[in-house]
Design a protein around this motif. Structure first.
Motif, PDB file in Angstrom:
ATOM      1  N   ARG A   1       0.818  -1.213   0.000  1.00 31.61           N
ATOM      2  CA  ARG A   1       0.000   0.000   0.000  1.00 31.61           C
ATOM      3  C   ARG A   1       0.850   1.260   0.000  1.00 31.61           C
ATOM      4  O   ARG A   1       2.016   1.223   0.399  1.00 31.61           O
ATOM      5  N   PRO A   2       0.240   2.424  -0.354  1.00 29.84           N
ATOM      6  CA  PRO A   2       0.940   3.693  -0.148  1.00 29.84           C
ATOM      7  C   PRO A   2       1.378   3.781   1.321  1.00 29.84           C
ATOM      8  O   PRO A   2       0.687   3.302   2.226  1.00 29.84           O
ATOM      9  N   ARG A   3       2.517   4.411   1.511  1.00 29.47           N
ATOM     10  CA  ARG A   3       3.187   4.388   2.809  1.00 29.47           C
ATOM     11  C   ARG A   3       2.315   4.830   3.987  1.00 29.47           C
ATOM     12  O   ARG A   3       2.465   4.333   5.106  1.00 29.47           O
ATOM     13  N   GLU A   4       1.399   5.768   3.735  1.00 26.52           N
ATOM     14  CA  GLU A   4       0.623   6.329   4.862  1.00 26.52           C
ATOM     15  C   GLU A   4      -0.239   5.274   5.576  1.00 26.52           C
ATOM     16  O   GLU A   4      -0.605   5.458   6.731  1.00 26.52           O
ATOM     17  N   HIS A   5      -0.525   4.162   4.888  1.00 26.70           N
ATOM     18  CA  HIS A   5      -1.331   3.130   5.553  1.00 26.70           C
ATOM     19  C   HIS A   5      -0.556   2.415   6.659  1.00 26.70           C
ATOM     20  O   HIS A   5      -1.147   1.854   7.576  1.00 26.70           O
ATOM     21  N   GLN A   6       0.761   2.430   6.553  1.00 28.80           N
ATOM     22  CA  GLN A   6       1.567   1.720   7.557  1.00 28.80           C
ATOM     23  C   GLN A   6       1.359   2.303   8.948  1.00 28.80           C
ATOM     24  O   GLN A   6       1.301   1.565   9.938  1.00 28.80           O
ATOM     25  N   ALA A   7       1.251   3.625   9.036  1.00 22.82           N
ATOM     26  CA  ALA A   7       1.089   4.262  10.347  1.00 22.82           C
ATOM     27  C   ALA A   7      -0.188   3.762  11.019  1.00 22.82           C
ATOM     28  O   ALA A   7      -0.227   3.546  12.239  1.00 22.82           O
ATOM     29  N   SER A   8      -1.231   3.552  10.213  1.00 26.67           N
ATOM     30  CA  SER A   8      -2.498   3.067  10.768  1.00 26.67           C
ATOM     31  C   SER A   8      -2.326   1.646  11.315  1.00 26.67           C
ATOM     32  O   SER A   8      -2.820   1.322  12.399  1.00 26.67           O
ATOM     33  N   LEU A   9      -1.601   0.791  10.585  1.00 22.74           N
ATOM     34  CA  LEU A   9      -1.410  -0.592  11.043  1.00 22.74           C
ATOM     35  C   LEU A   9      -0.581  -0.631  12.328  1.00 22.74           C
ATOM     36  O   LEU A   9      -0.901  -1.369  13.265  1.00 22.74           O
ATOM     37  N   TRP A  10       0.479   0.162  12.368  1.00 25.05           N
ATOM     38  CA  TRP A  10       1.284   0.202  13.603  1.00 25.05           C
ATOM     39  C   TRP A  10       0.448   0.702  14.775  1.00 25.05           C
ATOM     40  O   TRP A  10       0.526   0.171  15.885  1.00 25.05           O
ATOM     41  N   ALA A  11      -0.360   1.722  14.514  1.00 22.12           N
ATOM     42  CA  ALA A  11      -1.210   2.246  15.596  1.00 22.12           C
ATOM     43  C   ALA A  11      -2.168   1.159  16.083  1.00 22.12           C
ATOM     44  O   ALA A  11      -2.455   1.059  17.288  1.00 22.12           O
ATOM     45  N   GLY A  12      -2.654   0.348  15.172  1.00 24.99           N
ATOM     46  CA  GLY A  12      -3.554  -0.750  15.551  1.00 24.99           C
ATOM     47  C   GLY A  12      -2.866  -1.752  16.457  1.00 24.99           C
ATOM     48  O   GLY A  12      -3.446  -2.222  17.443  1.00 24.99           O
ATOM     49  N   LEU A  13      -1.619  -2.073  16.143  1.00 28.01           N
ATOM     50  CA  LEU A  13      -0.885  -3.015  16.997  1.00 28.01           C
ATOM     51  C   LEU A  13      -0.622  -2.387  18.366  1.00 28.01           C
ATOM     52  O   LEU A  13      -0.686  -3.062  19.402  1.00 28.01           O
ATOM     53  N   GLN A  14      -0.325  -1.098  18.364  1.00 21.71           N
ATOM     54  CA  GLN A  14      -0.020  -0.425  19.633  1.00 21.71           C
ATOM     55  C   GLN A  14      -1.250  -0.310  20.519  1.00 21.71           C
ATOM     56  O   GLN A  14      -1.167  -0.493  21.731  1.00 21.71           O
ATOM     57  N   SER A  15      -2.389  -0.013  19.908  1.00 26.43           N
ATOM     58  CA  SER A  15      -3.604   0.219  20.706  1.00 26.43           C
ATOM     59  C   SER A  15      -4.361  -1.067  20.996  1.00 26.43           C
ATOM     60  O   SER A  15      -5.261  -1.087  21.824  1.00 26.43           O
ATOM     61  N   GLY A  16      -4.040  -2.138  20.260  1.00 28.12           N
ATOM     62  CA  GLY A  16      -4.746  -3.402  20.479  1.00 28.12           C
ATOM     63  C   GLY A  16      -5.918  -3.628  19.547  1.00 28.12           C
ATOM     64  O   GLY A  16      -6.589  -4.653  19.628  1.00 28.12           O
TER      65      GLY A  16
END
Ligand code: DUC
Ligand code: ZN
Ligand code: ZN
Ligand code: ZN
Length: 484
Positions: free
Chosen positions: A293-308
């Motif tokens: 995906r375009p790079r900006e989607h990565q931040a969302s996935l990392w945030a998901g792992l961090q927040s649960g």
């Protein structure tokens, strides 16, 4: 034989502490601050390292007949690759061929998996709906120990199921105490976009990404969540790759729905530039679904792992050689979909997750092992360093470094999508049910040493004792029964 792992820091999903670990046979028998070595025990010095539960990758496709070919890593080399990267169990997708029964597919997969060097389990795919499927699902759960059913919302004309089939199957899952899994992409829209780009003359691998935009995944994820909610089932969304899909899952969870999301290590660190301005082989080797995906989607996935809101990091390991990828020269829709990653998942996640401060050590264990063990109902047999658990252990050196290169990998393919990625944090020893399977580059695991792991169903959460007729009754009829 007994093995004493001495001097390390044991890291589980919920805590870390300095402790020795004693293994006897296939099982962990003690975890304590100091354990004296029993007579004859092999002592492994773990000073300065972390002693963690072996990784579990719940998403692999070994020796999978797909898109006119068969994925290159089989259960032997796939599990050996896994062990060399600290992963001690895989869960592979048992996918009936057109017209094949689930029961015959299960026998095929058990046979293919006899070669496995590490433990394994299966998910069963529902690729059509009929009375036979409805009946077979019960045998799959009760006799074969499979508590998960996979549904493809994409691959139109092949594996794809429609909403009616999803709804019926999800209800059946709920009734049996099983969990539905979805590959969430809108297969009808993907098919149209593929035709559109081919007609425009876009035939190269970039067409793969254009024809599977984040919207097709976001739509399908939302739809699957709503259908699961109406069917009364939980839901596990595989390879969550983009912001709209993650947001659908996060919203559902915030509304109290039992929905899980699984980003892949590839989507966390690689992006769609891999398809642009690259030579054909480079781009085609990275064709998988969903695409990078375009790079900006990565931040969302990392945030998901961090927040649960996202719980599990997997690989979808489905490896094809460059030669196999070239089946799609001149037509991106014929490039076999899939990438490897099993031996790289844990080092890459440690490097990009723990070393950057995004994840704690405990969150790393949760994402690579403990969470999926709990979701699949095999915890704490798997997913924990604790007395009574299987001795699936990775001894992890947070200072060890390597640069990923296909020339040194165990996987049987001729390239690596993480080529050149520098990792800090590597396994030094992997124990698989009490055997030293891999130690400092020495692969000791043998073909056939892996065992099938059966899983119990969950308490059924939906209609107890419902019948085929009841399951297929339209809602209006059900309402009529309760309305005087
Ligand atoms: N995606 C892939 O890339 N390969 C296997 C199946 C899938 O859904
Ligand atoms: Zn056999
Ligand atoms: Zn998929
Ligand atoms: Zn897959």
């Amino acid at each position: 034989m007994a093995i004493l792992i001495r001097g390390g820091t044991v890291v589980n999903h919920d805590h870390a502490r300095r402790a020795d670990v004693l293994v006897d046979g296939e099982t962990i028998v003690a975890v304590a601050e100091t354990i004296d070595a029993p007579a004859g025990a092999e002592v492994v010095d773990a000073g300065g390292t972390y002693v963690m539960p072996g990784g579990i990758d719940p998403h692999t496709h070994m020796e999978f007949p797909f898109m006119g070919t068969v994925s290159a890593d089989d259960f032997e080399w796939g599990t050996k690759a896994a062990l060399s990267g600290g992963t001690t169990m895989i869960v592979d997708f048992c996918i009936p061929a057109p017209g094949q029964s689930m029961l015959a597919a299960y026998q095929d997969w058990r046979h293919k998996a006899e070669k496995a060097a590490a433990d394994y389990g299966f998910h069963m795919a529902v690729t059509s709906w009929s009375r036979e499927v409805w009946e077979e699902m019960e045998t799959v759960v009760r006799t074969y120990g499979i508590n998960t059913f996979k549904h493809f919302m994409a691959y139109k004309g092949a594996l794809m199921v429609n909403d009616d089939e999803l709804y019926h199957s999800f209800r059946r899952c709920a009734e049996l105490g099983a969990m539905p899994l979805v590959h969430a992409e809108n297969g009808d829209v993907v098919f149209r976009l593929q035709q559109h780009y081919l007609e425009q003359g876009v035939t190269g691998p970039e067409g793969h990404a254009y024809s599977r935009p984040p919207e097709v995944e976001g739509e399908a994820t939302n739809r699957a969540i709503m259908i699961a909610d109406m069917a009364g089932s939980p839901l596990y969304v595989v390879h969550t790759s983009c912001r709209p899909a993650h947001e659908a899952i996060a919203r559902a969870r915030a509304a109290g729905k039992r929905v899980y999301g699984e980003p892949l290590i590839q989507h966390l660190v690689l992006d769609e530039d891999e398809y642009r301005n690259r030579d054909w082989d480079h781009a085609a080797r990275r064709v998988m679904s969903p695409p990078f995906r375009p790079r900006e989607h990565q931040a969302s996935l990392w945030a998901g792992l961090q927040s649960g809101s996202l719980q599990v990091v997997a690989t979808d390991h489905c490896s094809f050689t460059s030669e196999q990828k070239r089946m799609g020269r001149g037509d991106f829709t014929r490039i076999p979909n899939g990438t490897g990653g099993l031996e790289d998942r844990m080092p890459v996640l440690w490097t990009a997750g723990v070393n950057t401060g995004r994840l704690t050590r405990e969150e790393f264990v949760a994402a690579t092992s403990a969470n999926i063990a709990r979701i699949l109902n095999i915890y704490p047999k798997k997913g924990a360093v604790a007395a009574g658990s299987d001795a699936d252990i990775v001894i992890w050196d947070p200072r060890a470094t390597k640069t990923i290169s296909a020339t040194r990998q165990v996987s049987r393919i001729d390239y690596n999508v993480f080529e050149g990625f520098s990792c800090t944090g590597l396994p030094v020893v992997t124990l698989s049910r009490g055997r030293i399977a891999w130690k400092e580059g020495d692969l000791r695991a043998e073909r056939g040493e892996g065992r099938y792991v059966a899983r119990d169903p969950f308490p059924a959460v939906h209609v107890a004792n419902s019948t085929w007729r009841e399951l297929n009754a339209p809602r209006a009829v059900e309402r009529a029964e309760v309305t005087p």
